[in-house]
Structure formats: structure tokens, C-alpha cells
Write an enzyme that holds these catalytic residues in place. Structure first.
Site, PDB file in Angstrom:
ATOM      1  N   ASN A   1      -4.156  11.267  -1.921  1.00  0.00           N
ATOM      2  CA  ASN A   1      -3.554  10.144  -1.340  1.00  0.00           C
ATOM      3  C   ASN A   1      -1.845  10.298  -2.016  1.00  0.00           C
ATOM      4  O   ASN A   1      -1.624  10.282  -3.171  1.00  0.00           O
ATOM      5  CB  ASN A   1      -4.031   8.859  -1.894  1.00  0.00           C
ATOM      6  CG  ASN A   1      -3.074   7.619  -1.620  1.00  0.00           C
ATOM      7  OD1 ASN A   1      -2.111   7.766  -0.787  1.00  0.00           O
ATOM      8  ND2 ASN A   1      -3.129   6.528  -2.239  1.00  0.00           N
TER       9      ASN A   1
ATOM     10  N   LYS B   1       0.912   8.730  -1.202  1.00  0.00           N
ATOM     11  CA  LYS B   1       1.401   7.533  -1.574  1.00  0.00           C
ATOM     12  C   LYS B   1       2.867   7.646  -0.918  1.00  0.00           C
ATOM     13  O   LYS B   1       3.034   8.454   0.133  1.00  0.00           O
ATOM     14  CB  LYS B   1       1.444   6.908  -3.058  1.00  0.00           C
ATOM     15  CG  LYS B   1      -0.171   7.074  -3.526  1.00  0.00           C
ATOM     16  CD  LYS B   1      -0.067   6.262  -4.823  1.00  0.00           C
ATOM     17  CE  LYS B   1      -1.550   6.350  -5.452  1.00  0.00           C
ATOM     18  NZ  LYS B   1      -1.758   5.614  -6.545  1.00  0.00           N
TER      19      LYS B   1
ATOM     20  N   HIS C   1      -6.680  -0.027  -0.287  1.00  0.00           N
ATOM     21  CA  HIS C   1      -6.237   0.589  -1.871  1.00  0.00           C
ATOM     22  C   HIS C   1      -5.743  -0.608  -2.601  1.00  0.00           C
ATOM     23  O   HIS C   1      -5.092  -1.594  -2.410  1.00  0.00           O
ATOM     24  CB  HIS C   1      -5.081   1.435  -1.718  1.00  0.00           C
ATOM     25  CG  HIS C   1      -4.628   2.201  -2.812  1.00  0.00           C
ATOM     26  ND1 HIS C   1      -3.711   1.961  -3.780  1.00  0.00           N
ATOM     27  CD2 HIS C   1      -5.116   3.359  -2.866  1.00  0.00           C
ATOM     28  CE1 HIS C   1      -3.798   2.675  -4.617  1.00  0.00           C
ATOM     29  NE2 HIS C   1      -4.529   3.889  -4.208  1.00  0.00           N
TER      30      HIS C   1
ATOM     31  N   GLU D   1      -3.166  -1.051  -4.264  1.00  0.00           N
ATOM     32  CA  GLU D   1      -1.506  -1.112  -4.052  1.00  0.00           C
ATOM     33  C   GLU D   1      -1.255  -1.981  -2.979  1.00  0.00           C
ATOM     34  O   GLU D   1      -0.339  -2.885  -2.816  1.00  0.00           O
ATOM     35  CB  GLU D   1      -0.842   0.238  -4.009  1.00  0.00           C
ATOM     36  CG  GLU D   1      -0.646   0.593  -5.385  1.00  0.00           C
ATOM     37  CD  GLU D   1      -0.784   2.147  -5.471  1.00  0.00           C
ATOM     38  OE1 GLU D   1      -0.306   2.959  -4.343  1.00  0.00           O
ATOM     39  OE2 GLU D   1      -0.992   2.819  -6.545  1.00  0.00           O
TER      40      GLU D   1
ATOM     41  N   GLU E   1     -11.749   2.917  -7.641  1.00  0.00           N
ATOM     42  CA  GLU E   1     -10.312   3.182  -8.283  1.00  0.00           C
ATOM     43  C   GLU E   1     -10.077   2.025  -9.146  1.00  0.00           C
ATOM     44  O   GLU E   1      -9.507   0.958  -8.852  1.00  0.00           O
ATOM     45  CB  GLU E   1      -9.209   3.092  -7.156  1.00  0.00           C
ATOM     46  CG  GLU E   1      -9.617   4.428  -6.291  1.00  0.00           C
ATOM     47  CD  GLU E   1      -7.950   4.701  -5.809  1.00  0.00           C
ATOM     48  OE1 GLU E   1      -7.829   5.910  -5.976  1.00  0.00           O
ATOM     49  OE2 GLU E   1      -7.149   4.175  -5.536  1.00  0.00           O
TER      50      GLU E   1
ATOM     51  N   GLY F   1      -2.126   5.841 -12.199  1.00  0.00           N
ATOM     52  CA  GLY F   1      -1.170   6.135 -11.965  1.00  0.00           C
ATOM     53  C   GLY F   1      -0.519   5.708 -13.870  1.00  0.00           C
ATOM     54  O   GLY F   1       0.353   5.971 -14.153  1.00  0.00           O
TER      55      GLY F   1
ATOM     56  N   SER G   1      -5.940   8.624 -12.237  1.00  0.00           N
ATOM     57  CA  SER G   1      -5.573   9.581 -12.976  1.00  0.00           C
ATOM     58  C   SER G   1      -6.508  10.710 -13.022  1.00  0.00           C
ATOM     59  O   SER G   1      -6.812  11.159 -14.441  1.00  0.00           O
ATOM     60  CB  SER G   1      -5.269   8.892 -14.539  1.00  0.00           C
ATOM     61  OG  SER G   1      -4.400   8.082 -14.168  1.00  0.00           O
TER      62      SER G   1
END
Ligand code: 13P
Length: 249
Positions: free
Chosen positions: A9, A11, A94, A96, A166, A172, A212
Site C-alpha cells: 500500500n 499510500k 483502511h 487512515e 492492521e 507506521g 510495521s
């Protein structure tokens, strides 16, 4: 036997020409690789990257799409537009999108059903926040996001769905769930799928880990019984860091 599904991904990184350069490298490096692969560039690079991965063993993914097929949705991108560019898979829900852009389960479910109705594969992301984990709610959150995300999805369409676990606190941040902790949630999600669709469907379900994931920890995570691949952010941005994960057997 479930086959690993390793996905990048990207991003909001890379211009179209940078994306083409990375995709070109990956096509070369992953040719004949042992796993299922996908890369998901930004919308702006989909057209160019589509031409690079067409006919290879790398699927083209998008990172999001609109709840609607077309219409007055300024700034959104529709399933028809994605399909037109050769997109085969779409990442939905996701963290985010959920947390920064406030997408809720109903909205995500609408997108999941729309994508499936147009024959796209879906990677449905689920995962808990740090405070939810710390207050013992990780399973509850993942169950709710899984059930609500898949509401109304038929058993036949479920075959086109991958779930990505996730944990939000691991994305991240450099913090990874331990293989044991991740596997426990994956096993739990598989149980939820079994309850919804039966054991055979649950046994087939690919459940990726994301957060990560990198060359240093991928093998240990993937060795776990219920971890069937990875949805990779940071480490997917260079061929050197993505390739060792992608070639895990
Ligand atoms: P990182 O690998 O950068 O933690 O991102 C994970 C992720 O969100 C993939 O969708």
C-alpha cells in the site's frame, strides 16, 4: 492450502513516474515469485502503473473508492473509473480512512458491496486503536468491523475478499504486534468468519497482517498458522525492502 498474499500500500507517496519506476523494478524482481502480489499506488499513478503490471503476476490495487457508482461526489473516484484503468483489487476500510476521514462501517460496507458487485477483489482492513487494545477491546472491535464490513456479502463474493488485520497502533510506528498476538487476533477473525459463513469458508479466508511489517519481522509473522500475508506500507516503497517480504515462502 492458503497462499500468501503480499501487498504494497503505497499510500500518498510517489509521483506517477516514481511509481512506474518502482513497479517496473518489482515486475522484474517478483517474476515467478511464490506468492500472490498486489501494489496499490495513488489514484494519480494508476493509469501509468497499470500499463507496467498488465499481464504480470502483480495485481493492480486502488487504496479507496467512492460509495457510489457515479454522480455528484466532488473529489471521489468511482468503481467504474478504477475498472477502466485496469484496477483489480481495492483496499477498503483502511484505518487512515476510518480515523482521519471518519469513514464508518456502514459506508465501508456500501463500498465493499459495490466493489464486489463490479467484480473487484476487496482487501477489507480491520484493527483496533491503542486504547482499545489496552482496555481489552481488540477482539470486539475487530469482530464488529468484520461483521459490519461484510454485512450482506454472499458466500460466493466472500471468495474475492481478503481481510487485513492492521492494529492501528502498529501502523507506521515501528511497533509490530508480536507474531503470537497477531496470530491470536487472526485466529479470532477466522472464527468470526466461520460463524458467519461456515468453517470451509473460514479455512480459505486469507488474513493479512499490516503494521510495521518489514524484512526483519516478516518471516516470523508469516510462520504463524493464521497469518496469510501482509499489507505493507513503509517497507513497500522500495524494491529492496519489499522484495525480501514478497519472496517469503
Ligand atoms: P506500515 O507498514 O508503514 O506500518 O503501514 C501499514 C499499513 O497501513 C498498510 O496498509
Amino acid at each position: 492450502m492458503r497462499k500468501y498474499f503480499i501487498a504494497g500500500n503505497w499510500k500518498m507517496h510517489k509521483t506517477a513516474s516514481e511509481a512506474v519506476a518502482l513497479a517496473t523494478e518489482l515486475v522484474k524482481e517478483l517474476k515467478g515469485g511464490p506468492n500472490k502480489y498486489m501494489i496499490a499506488p495513488s489514484f494519480t499513478a494508476l493509469d501509468a502503473v497499470s500499463k507496467v503490471v498488465k499481464g504480470t503476476n502483480i495485481l493492480l490495487g486502488a487504496q479507496n473508492m467512492s460509495t457510489d457508482e457515479q454522480g455528484a461526489h466532488t473529489g471521489e473516484v468511482s468503481v467504474l473509473q478504477l475498472k477502466d484503468l485496469g484496477v483489480q483489487v481495492v483496499i477498503l476500510g483502511h484505518s487512515e480512512r476510518r480515523h482521519i476521514y471518519k469513514e464508518d462501517d456502514a459506508m465501508i460496507n456500501k463500498k465493499v458491496k459495490l466493489a464486489l458487485s463490479h467484480g473487484l477483489e476487496v482487501v477489507l482492513c480491520v484493527g483496533e486503536l491503542l486504547e482499545e487494545r489496552e482496555s481489552g477491546k481488540a477482539e470486539k472491535v475487530c469482530e464488529e468491523q468484520t461483521r459490519k464490513g461484510l454485512a450482506g456479502v454472499s458466500a460466493a463474493d466472500l471468495k474475492k475478499v481478503t481481510i487485513a488485520y492492521e492494529p492501528v497502533w502498529a501502523i507506521g510506528t515501528g511497533k509490530t504486534a508480536t507474531p503470537e498476538d497477531a496470530d491470536a487476533i487472526h485466529a479470532f477473525i477466522r472464527k468470526v468468519i466461520a460463524d458467519m459463513y461456515g468453517k470451509a469458508a473460514a479455512d480459505e479466508m486469507i488474513i493479512q497482517y499490516g503494521g510495521s511489517m518489514k524484512a526483519e519481522n516478516a518471516a516470523a509473522l508469516l510462520a504463524k498458522e493464521n497469518i496469510d500475508g501482509g499489507l505493507i506500507g513503509g517497507a513497500a516503497l522500495k524494491a529492496d525492502t519489499f522484495k525480501p517480504i514478497a519472496l517469503c515462502k
